[in-house]
Enzyme design. Structure first.
Site, PDB file in Angstrom:
ATOM      1  N   ILE A 327       0.835  -1.194   0.000  1.00 10.18           N
ATOM      2  CA  ILE A 327       0.000   0.000   0.000  1.00 10.18           C
ATOM      3  C   ILE A 327       0.871   1.245   0.000  1.00 10.18           C
ATOM      4  O   ILE A 327       2.023   1.225   0.433  1.00 10.18           O
ATOM      5  CB  ILE A 327      -0.992   0.012   1.179  1.00 10.18           C
ATOM      6  CG1 ILE A 327      -0.275  -0.177   2.515  1.00 10.18           C
ATOM      7  CG2 ILE A 327      -2.048  -1.059   0.994  1.00 10.18           C
ATOM      8  CD1 ILE A 327      -1.215  -0.170   3.709  1.00 10.18           C
ATOM      9  N   GLU A 328       0.304   2.345  -0.506  1.00  9.69           N
ATOM     10  CA  GLU A 328       1.105   3.529  -0.810  1.00  9.69           C
ATOM     11  C   GLU A 328       1.735   4.174   0.420  1.00  9.69           C
ATOM     12  O   GLU A 328       2.766   4.828   0.318  1.00  9.69           O
ATOM     13  CB  GLU A 328       0.270   4.560  -1.565  1.00  9.69           C
ATOM     14  CG  GLU A 328      -0.887   5.147  -0.811  1.00  9.69           C
ATOM     15  CD  GLU A 328      -1.765   6.018  -1.704  1.00  9.69           C
ATOM     16  OE1 GLU A 328      -1.822   7.225  -1.447  1.00  9.69           O
ATOM     17  OE2 GLU A 328      -2.385   5.500  -2.653  1.00  9.69           O
ATOM     18  N   GLN A 329       1.133   4.001   1.581  1.00 10.47           N
ATOM     19  CA  GLN A 329       1.728   4.586   2.790  1.00 10.47           C
ATOM     20  C   GLN A 329       3.027   3.887   3.177  1.00 10.47           C
ATOM     21  O   GLN A 329       3.812   4.441   3.942  1.00 10.47           O
ATOM     22  CB  GLN A 329       0.727   4.520   3.952  1.00 10.47           C
ATOM     23  CG  GLN A 329      -0.439   5.491   3.813  1.00 10.47           C
ATOM     24  CD  GLN A 329      -1.501   5.033   2.828  1.00 10.47           C
ATOM     25  OE1 GLN A 329      -1.466   3.899   2.326  1.00 10.47           O
ATOM     26  NE2 GLN A 329      -2.459   5.901   2.538  1.00 10.47           N
ATOM     27  N   GLY A 330       3.236   2.665   2.659  1.00  8.22           N
ATOM     28  CA  GLY A 330       4.535   2.028   2.835  1.00  8.22           C
ATOM     29  C   GLY A 330       4.533   0.614   3.361  1.00  8.22           C
ATOM     30  O   GLY A 330       5.560  -0.061   3.316  1.00  8.22           O
TER      31      GLY A 330
END
Length: 536
Positions: A327-330
């Protein structure tokens, strides 16, 4: 000299006309106390004024963490550039920042999150800016909206289309922040920062570098301060040489409505049985059908919406771990969380800084992405970023454009139309009343994913709804499957504004999807990677 200051003292360091970069993803990692202090100073003194603020993912979401709404004041903000913005139910009063945008009180832009991080990196290295194909033929493209969210922004472009070596590219000039406001869990007396209670690292290091390398200052909001030398150097994510001031907020939330959950920060691992399995309903039917598109051994990105339930479908089917969620948050691996904790994951394998996760996405290193849609048009383009009649209900694109720009395989999921009265019974879909609002339209209001680019690049694009499974082809959108119990003409073809191509091999969706029991999901194995793969 001590770096420790109060939030109000730190707010006074921000001067009129400055550019301020703020690290957070909605409520995750939001330096809420600092934003509140800036807003309170403006209310009391009328300063700072005319700020430009940068929010690579989003700041605050109106559900326990107010974030950007603390500084949404006429005169305080001159320009705001965000990956996404607070959203809320259509029945609620719009967030203050949306009121400012609608009233033309601030020039507002929606730049894809990964590109915003790239702009920080280029500013830090004193390079001129970002040259990218991410965003071509979407709302990012100057031939469309050029990232502008209102007329005031449209009159001040933030990018341009250029030709480089015979090809079209988008050029975003670097923006050099005067101040970076970041957040961590612990600071030592020298300003070294660790993130042990955070749900992600986000982009604090890149934002700090961009400010520091351009003569600016870095303010770090933390939960606690410890003695100099007491932090393990391997745990420090932002070194003290980059941090000028430390503000303590012992009550900072880990993420929206969550004070502290050690499973979110990877300090403990939750038993699989503790994750809620989705209740049986139409949305679960869609999530199950999406799960059938997966291959074991894949790295799969997830977006907000129906597809966020797919990891729980795999848990229910005994297939947890068959794919790795990114996911883009990491977060890499584990189980991505839902609702107000979306953007976090429990039981993660690793946390990557968001800027590097976006490099992974932009270059299509992952295998598939599961995302939502608001509208689909005859070209296969998708809108998730704008509805004029309910603007504050949409948050903007976030990392959607970065993720879909070159993704090998994309599965978009959602309801076929809006407002339908539906039920699931006896292994079939029952459409009691169809919705009044069509979601398959001649032309989407906002192009967040370009179907034309998808065809040009040979991307594998599937659209899954409760009643139909469709595929993007060079000839148009092909209908491949329909739900049991559905009338092809009345419930599908007549509910689309454009003609769908009905496959010669049209089949009925698996009836097991429409029954409460697990479906006996089995995933084919992803082919082994070999050197010299796709280049693009």
């Amino acid at each position: 000299m001590s770096k420790l200051v109060s939030a109000s003292a730190a707010a006074r360091l921000i001067k009129d006309g400055m550019t301020v970069s703020v690290s957070s993803s909605s409520g995750l990692g939001c330096p809420d106390l600092m934003l509140k202090a800036i807003g309170e100073r403006f209310e009391a003194e009328g300063h700072p004024r005319d700020l430009t603020t940068l929010h690579p993912i989003a700041a605050g979401d109106m559900s326990g963490i107010k974030g950007v709404d603390y500084i949404a004041r006429k005169g305080l903000l001159k320009k705001i550039i965000g990956g996404s913005y607070p959203s809320g139910p259509s029945s609620a009063e719009p967030p203050l920042i949306w009121q400012m945008i609608g009233n033309e009180e601030v020039a507002a832009y929606n730049i894809p999150s990964g590109i915003l991080f790239d702009m920080h990196r280029e500013a830090a290295a004193k390079r001129p800016g970002v040259l990218t194909k991410v965003g071509l033929d979407t709302f990012v493209d100057p031939d469309r909206q050029g990232c502008a969210m209102n007329a005031r922004a449209a009159s001040e472009p933030v990018l341009k289309k250029v030709e480089f070596e015979g090809e079209d590219w988008l050029y975003f000039p670097a923006i050099r922040p005067d101040v970076a406001i970041i957040r961590a869990t612990t600071a030592d007396e020298r300003g070294n920062l660790t993130y042990e209670h955070e749900g992600a690292y986000l982009g604090g290091l890149d934002q700090a570098l961009a400010a520091r390398n351009n003569g600016g200052i870095v303010i770090a909001q933390v939960k606690r301060v410890t003695k100099d030398g007491s932090l393990r150097p391997h745990d420090v994510r932002v070194p003290g040489v980059l941090v000028d001031y430390i503000v303590i907020d012992p009550d900072q939330k880990q993420t929206t409505q969550t004070g502290y959950d050690p499973a979110i920060s990877g300090e403990i691992m939750r038993p699989l049985g503790s994750f809620r399995v989705p209740e049986f309903n139409v949305q679960k039917v869609i999530a199950r059908r999406v799960a059938q598109e997966l291959e074991a051994g894949s790295a799969v990105n997830l977006g907000f919406g129906i597809s966020a339930n797919v990891p729980r479908i795999l848990i229910e089917e005994g297939l947890h771990g068959a794919v790795t969620w990114v996911i883009e948050q990491g977060a890499v691996g584990g189980v991505p969380l839902l609702d107000f904790a979306f953007g976090c994951a429990s039981n993660a394998d690793a946390f990557m800084p968001s800027p590097y996760q976006f490099t992974y996405f932009q270059g299509a290193g992952f295998d598939a992405s599961l995302l939502s849609f608001l509208e689909i048009d005859r070209n296969g383009s998708v809108n998730v970023s704008k509805l004029s009649f309910r603007p504050h209900v949409t948050a903007g694109a976030g990392g959607f454009v970065d993720i879909t720009a070159r993704a090998k395989k994309i599965v978009f999921s959602g309801m076929f139309n809006a407002g339908a009265k539906l039920a699931v019974a006896d292994g079939r879909l029952v459409i009691e009343k169809d919705g009044k609002l069509k979601k398959l339209v001649n032309e989407v209001e906002h192009v967040t994913f370009s179907g034309r680019r998808g065809v040009e690049q040979g991307q594998d694009v599937t659209y899954i709804t409760e009643r139909a499974v469709m595929k993007l082809t060079p000839q148009g959108i092909v209908l491949n499957e329909i739900a049991p119990g559905v009338d092809l003409k009345a419930h599908i073809l007549d509910q689309s504004e454009f003609p769908l191509i009905v496959s010669d091999r049209l089949k009925t969706m698996d009836a097991a999807l429409f029954a409460e029991a697990p479906i006996g999901l089995s995933l084919p194995q992803k082919p082994a990677r070999t050197a010299g793969g796709a280049h693009g």
